[in-house]
Design an enzyme around this catalytic site. Structure first.
Site, mmCIF file in Angstrom:
data_model
loop_
_atom_site.group_PDB
_atom_site.id
_atom_site.type_symbol
_atom_site.label_atom_id
_atom_site.label_comp_id
_atom_site.label_asym_id
_atom_site.label_seq_id
_atom_site.Cartn_x
_atom_site.Cartn_y
_atom_site.Cartn_z
ATOM 1 C CG ASP A 234 -12.027 15.476 8.138
ATOM 2 O OD1 ASP A 234 -10.982 15.017 8.642
ATOM 3 O OD2 ASP A 234 -12.327 15.279 6.948
ATOM 4 C CG HIS B 210 -11.838 4.598 -1.502
ATOM 5 N ND1 HIS B 210 -11.365 4.936 -2.743
ATOM 6 C CD2 HIS B 210 -11.643 5.679 -0.714
ATOM 7 C CE1 HIS B 210 -10.910 6.171 -2.704
ATOM 8 N NE2 HIS B 210 -11.069 6.641 -1.493
HETATM 9 C C1 LIG Z 1 -10.392 11.016 0.676
HETATM 10 S S1 LIG Z 1 -10.834 12.278 1.797
HETATM 11 C C2 LIG Z 1 -12.540 12.521 1.381
HETATM 12 C C3 LIG Z 1 -12.992 13.889 1.713
HETATM 13 C C4 LIG Z 1 -14.429 14.238 1.332
HETATM 14 N N1 LIG Z 1 -15.401 13.324 1.915
HETATM 15 C C5 LIG Z 1 -14.612 14.282 -0.172
HETATM 16 O O1 LIG Z 1 -15.564 13.702 -0.685
HETATM 17 O O2 LIG Z 1 -13.786 14.948 -0.837
HETATM 18 C C6 LIG Z 1 -10.887 11.400 3.348
HETATM 19 C C7 LIG Z 1 -11.200 12.303 4.528
HETATM 20 O O3 LIG Z 1 -11.279 11.481 5.717
HETATM 21 C C8 LIG Z 1 -10.719 12.207 6.780
HETATM 22 N N2 LIG Z 1 -10.329 11.308 7.873
HETATM 23 C C9 LIG Z 1 -9.296 10.427 7.898
HETATM 24 N N3 LIG Z 1 -9.263 9.793 9.095
HETATM 25 C C10 LIG Z 1 -10.301 10.284 9.822
HETATM 26 C C11 LIG Z 1 -10.798 10.008 11.135
HETATM 27 N N4 LIG Z 1 -10.224 9.076 11.906
HETATM 28 N N5 LIG Z 1 -11.886 10.679 11.578
HETATM 29 C C12 LIG Z 1 -12.479 11.611 10.772
HETATM 30 N N6 LIG Z 1 -12.054 11.920 9.519
HETATM 31 C C13 LIG Z 1 -10.981 11.261 9.057
HETATM 32 C C14 LIG Z 1 -9.531 12.896 6.144
HETATM 33 O O4 LIG Z 1 -9.090 13.988 6.954
HETATM 34 C C15 LIG Z 1 -10.120 13.314 4.793
HETATM 35 O O5 LIG Z 1 -10.681 14.606 4.869
#
Ligand SMILES: C[S@@+](CC[C@H](N)C(=O)[O-])C[C@H]1O[C@@H](n2cnc3c(N)ncnc32)[C@H](O)[C@@H]1O
Length: 433
Positions: A279, A326
């Site tokens: 992440d 999404h």
């Molecule tokens: C909706 S959450 C989903 C978290 C997890 N996969 C779950 O099932 O609960 C989206 C995740 O994407 C991460 N994220 C957003 N932009 C990102 C990036 N550019 N690189 C890596 N992670 C990212 C956010 O920090 C967040 O933890």
């Protein structure tokens, strides 16, 4: 089918399933749910057999269709007056923390609740009496306020209160600004040209702007916590929705894995799997467990990685992308998928858990509407969207033609589907490696 036949068959469907539920409750010694009492709060327990859970869903769907069938066009707008006032009243009651003040086991006069919460009795009575028509609170005798099973849940699960305030003060306000967003930006995919941007008069993307307001950030976190613990998005569906054993001894990269809760649940159930949670570095820093005392530290590692840069690891067995794609418009989604496709070993898999929108009218209206809520929220806050199956296929193909969708499965009761994507090197690439 004539209209009278439709109303009769829906009523019969409702009746049949209601009998099945009643019989189950009697045979299992479970008290019947009543709108007059606080317990039980659920019609059937969460661990009741799947056939009974399906019966409950069919009751809700039949009741919804019956109400629509019994309503005439003149009543259509009236029902919306009720809905927006209900939401305004819920916001008012939660903002002033009324549920917290009402005792759980007895009732309290409106005057006493108003005095304790420092609100005018007139407003309290109007807001509460409207909400009572939706089974939120009760008035067991004139002038006395008590809990219903729903309002009691707001006391037992305090994050419901934050969720309600966030929904009514932010999500609903954003939704009403879609007109202004369309007028101002027209067709756009920019994350800075949304209904949220119009409403907040900002050029920042939703998450960047939200971070500036601590209270709303806290409410949003409560909302996300509830989304994660809600039955439809429960991690349980990830465990049962895919044949994880079919991966053998494999390492799975949990891309955008946040605090790793999905990897942790999977690791506890599937001892052959190892996980790398990736992440953003700040998120990993803030949310990973204390590695010194983490019992799964030999099988789960954490690393900072921005998924808009190429995946540094090579020959990867599998990626997990749960609730990732999404959040992003097509161009960014393609970039994320392209960045990992090249690192997969031939035959490696991408397991995506995300929403797949049903074809319009293909299933229960209540289920489709709940998924369309997510689609609209994505549009209004990120200019992104939930996708139909064909759109998922197009996205994969555009990212890397070796990515082949092998199966999709929507576990019973899950809002999301599990898509299994395989890198098939017998298909020539569309220019990416
Ligand atoms: C909706 S959450 C989903 C978290 C997890 N996969 C779950 O099932 O609960 C989206 C995740 O994407 C991460 N994220 C957003 N932009 C990102 C990036 N550019 N690189 C890596 N992670 C990212 C956010 O920090 C967040 O933890």
């Amino acid at each position: 089918m004539s209209h009278s036949a439709e109303i009769e068959s829906l009523a019969a469907e409702l009746h049949r399933n209601a009998i099945a539920i009643s019989l189950y409750c009697e045979q299992s010694n479970i008290p019947h749910k009543s709108l007059k009492s606080v317990t039980p709060a659920t019609l059937i327990p969460d661990d009741a057999p799947a056939s009974l859970q399906a019966a409950k869903e069919r009751i809700k769907e039949a009741a919804l269709r019956l109400t629509q069938l019994a309503s005439d066009p003149r009543e259509f707008l009236n029902s919306f007056q009720v809905e927006y006032q209900q939401l305004a009243c819920l916001r008012w009651l939660c903002h002033f923390k009324i549920p917290e003040q009402v005792p759980l086991s007895t009732s309290m006069s409106y005057e006493a609740v108003a005095a304790a919460t420092k609100v005018p009795v007139r407003q309290l009575k109007s807001a509460a009496r409207m909400a009572i028509t939706r089974n939120f609170l009760q008035e067991p005798e004139p002038g006395q306020l008590a809990h219903s099973s729903i309002s009691a849940a707001f006391v037992n699960v305090p994050s419901f209160n934050d969720w309600a305030v966030f929904m009514a003060s932010t999500s609903a306000m954003v939704a009403t600004n879609l007109v202004e967003a369309t007028q101002k930006y027209g067709e756009t995919k920019s994350k800075c040209e949304t209904a949220y941007n119009v409403w907040q008069h900002t050029d920042l993307p939703f998450f960047d702007h939200l971070q500036l307001d601590q209270e709303r950030t806290r409410q949003f976190a409560s909302y996300m916590k509830n989304v994660t613990s809600a039955k439809g998005t429960s991690i349980e569906h990830l465990l049962t929705g895919y044949d994880w054993d079919s991966l053998g001894n494999a390492t799975v990269i949990d891309l955008g894995g946040s605090n790793g809760h999905a990897s942790i649940a999977l690791a506890r159930h599937f001892p052959n799997l190892q996980f790398i949670v990736q992440d953003l570095a700040e998120t990993i820093e803030k949310s990973r467990p204390n590695m010194d005392s983490f019992d799964l530290k030999d099988r789960i590692t954490y690393e900072g990685h921005n998924f808009f840069t190429p995946e540094p690891r090579q020959n990867v067995d599998a990626f997990l992308l749960r609730m990732i794609i999404h959040d992003w418009p097509d161009a960014e989604s393609i970039e994320i998928l392209r960045n990992i496709a090249g690192s997969l070993k031939p035959g490696g898999r991408i397991i995506i858990m995300d929403t797949v929108l049903p074809a319009p009218g293909s299933g229960p209206r209540s289920v489709e509407a709940a998924l369309r809520v997510r689609d609209l929220a994505m549009l209004e806050t990120h200019n992104s969207k939930e996708r139909e199956l064909e759109e998922w296929e197009a996205l994969l193909k555009a990212a890397d033609s070796r990515l082949q969708l092998r199966s999709t499965h929507q576990p019973s009761g899950s809002m999301m589907s599990v898509l299994e994507v395989v890198r098939d090197d017998s298909v020539s690439t569309n220019g990416h490696s």
